[in-house]
Design a protein around this motif. Structure first.
Motif, PDB file in Angstrom:
ATOM      1  N   ALA A 145       3.958  71.854  31.633  1.00 52.39           N
ATOM      2  CA  ALA A 145       4.165  73.300  31.561  1.00 52.39           C
ATOM      3  C   ALA A 145       5.628  73.680  31.773  1.00 52.39           C
ATOM      4  CB  ALA A 145       3.280  73.994  32.581  1.00 52.39           C
ATOM      5  N   LYS A 146       6.331  72.919  32.610  1.00 49.88           N
ATOM      6  CA  LYS A 146       7.732  73.259  32.887  1.00 49.88           C
ATOM      7  C   LYS A 146       8.645  72.980  31.697  1.00 49.88           C
ATOM      8  CE  LYS A 146       8.813  68.823  35.013  1.00 49.88           C
ATOM      9  NZ  LYS A 146       9.316  68.151  36.195  1.00 49.88           N
ATOM     10  N   ASN A 147       8.194  72.165  30.735  1.00 54.11           N
ATOM     11  CA  ASN A 147       9.022  71.822  29.582  1.00 54.11           C
ATOM     12  C   ASN A 147       8.758  72.701  28.362  1.00 54.11           C
ATOM     13  OD1 ASN A 147      10.053  69.731  31.109  1.00 54.11           O
ATOM     14  ND2 ASN A 147       8.567  68.268  30.353  1.00 54.11           N
ATOM     15  N   VAL A 148       7.748  73.544  28.414  1.00 52.52           N
ATOM     16  CA  VAL A 148       7.359  74.339  27.249  1.00 52.52           C
ATOM     17  C   VAL A 148       8.443  75.340  26.860  1.00 52.52           C
ATOM     18  CG1 VAL A 148       5.698  76.028  26.377  1.00 52.52           C
ATOM     19  CG2 VAL A 148       4.906  74.049  27.630  1.00 52.52           C
ATOM     20  N   SER A 149       9.092  75.962  27.833  1.00 51.39           N
ATOM     21  CA  SER A 149      10.078  76.996  27.523  1.00 51.39           C
ATOM     22  C   SER A 149      11.309  76.428  26.822  1.00 51.39           C
ATOM     23  CB  SER A 149      10.501  77.741  28.782  1.00 51.39           C
ATOM     24  OG  SER A 149      11.134  76.867  29.676  1.00 51.39           O
ATOM     25  N   GLY A 150      11.532  75.127  26.902  1.00 55.95           N
ATOM     26  CA  GLY A 150      12.684  74.507  26.256  1.00 55.95           C
ATOM     27  C   GLY A 150      12.418  74.039  24.838  1.00 55.95           C
ATOM     28  N   LEU A 151      11.170  74.164  24.370  1.00 56.41           N
ATOM     29  CA  LEU A 151      10.834  73.719  23.020  1.00 56.41           C
ATOM     30  C   LEU A 151      11.368  74.680  21.967  1.00 56.41           C
ATOM     31  CD1 LEU A 151       7.087  72.728  23.491  1.00 56.41           C
ATOM     32  CD2 LEU A 151       9.028  71.192  23.295  1.00 56.41           C
TER      33      LEU A 151
END
Length: 58
Positions: free
Chosen positions: A6-12
């Motif tokens: 979940a913490k990596n979703v905003s960087g996609l």
């Protein structure tokens, strides 16, 4: 693509256009926008995971 935390979703990088299905995909622009808002608000951990589920369900 496999599982994404979940913490990596905003960087996609978002898709060009939203599919608007009932369960939105991870790379949907709407989901990424909502996850960025949550991270800016200081949400982390389990609450961020719950926020991802809520963002995809809408």
């Amino acid at each position: 693509m496999g599982k994404i935390k979940a913490k990596n979703v905003s960087g996609l990088k978002p898709k060009k256009k939203c599919c608007r299905k009932k369960t939105r995909c991870i790379k949907c622009p709407v989901v990424i926008m909502r996850m960025k808002k949550l991270e800016d608000a200081g949400v982390s951990g389990k609450d961020l995971k719950k926020g991802l589920e809520k963002a995809r369900a809408s």
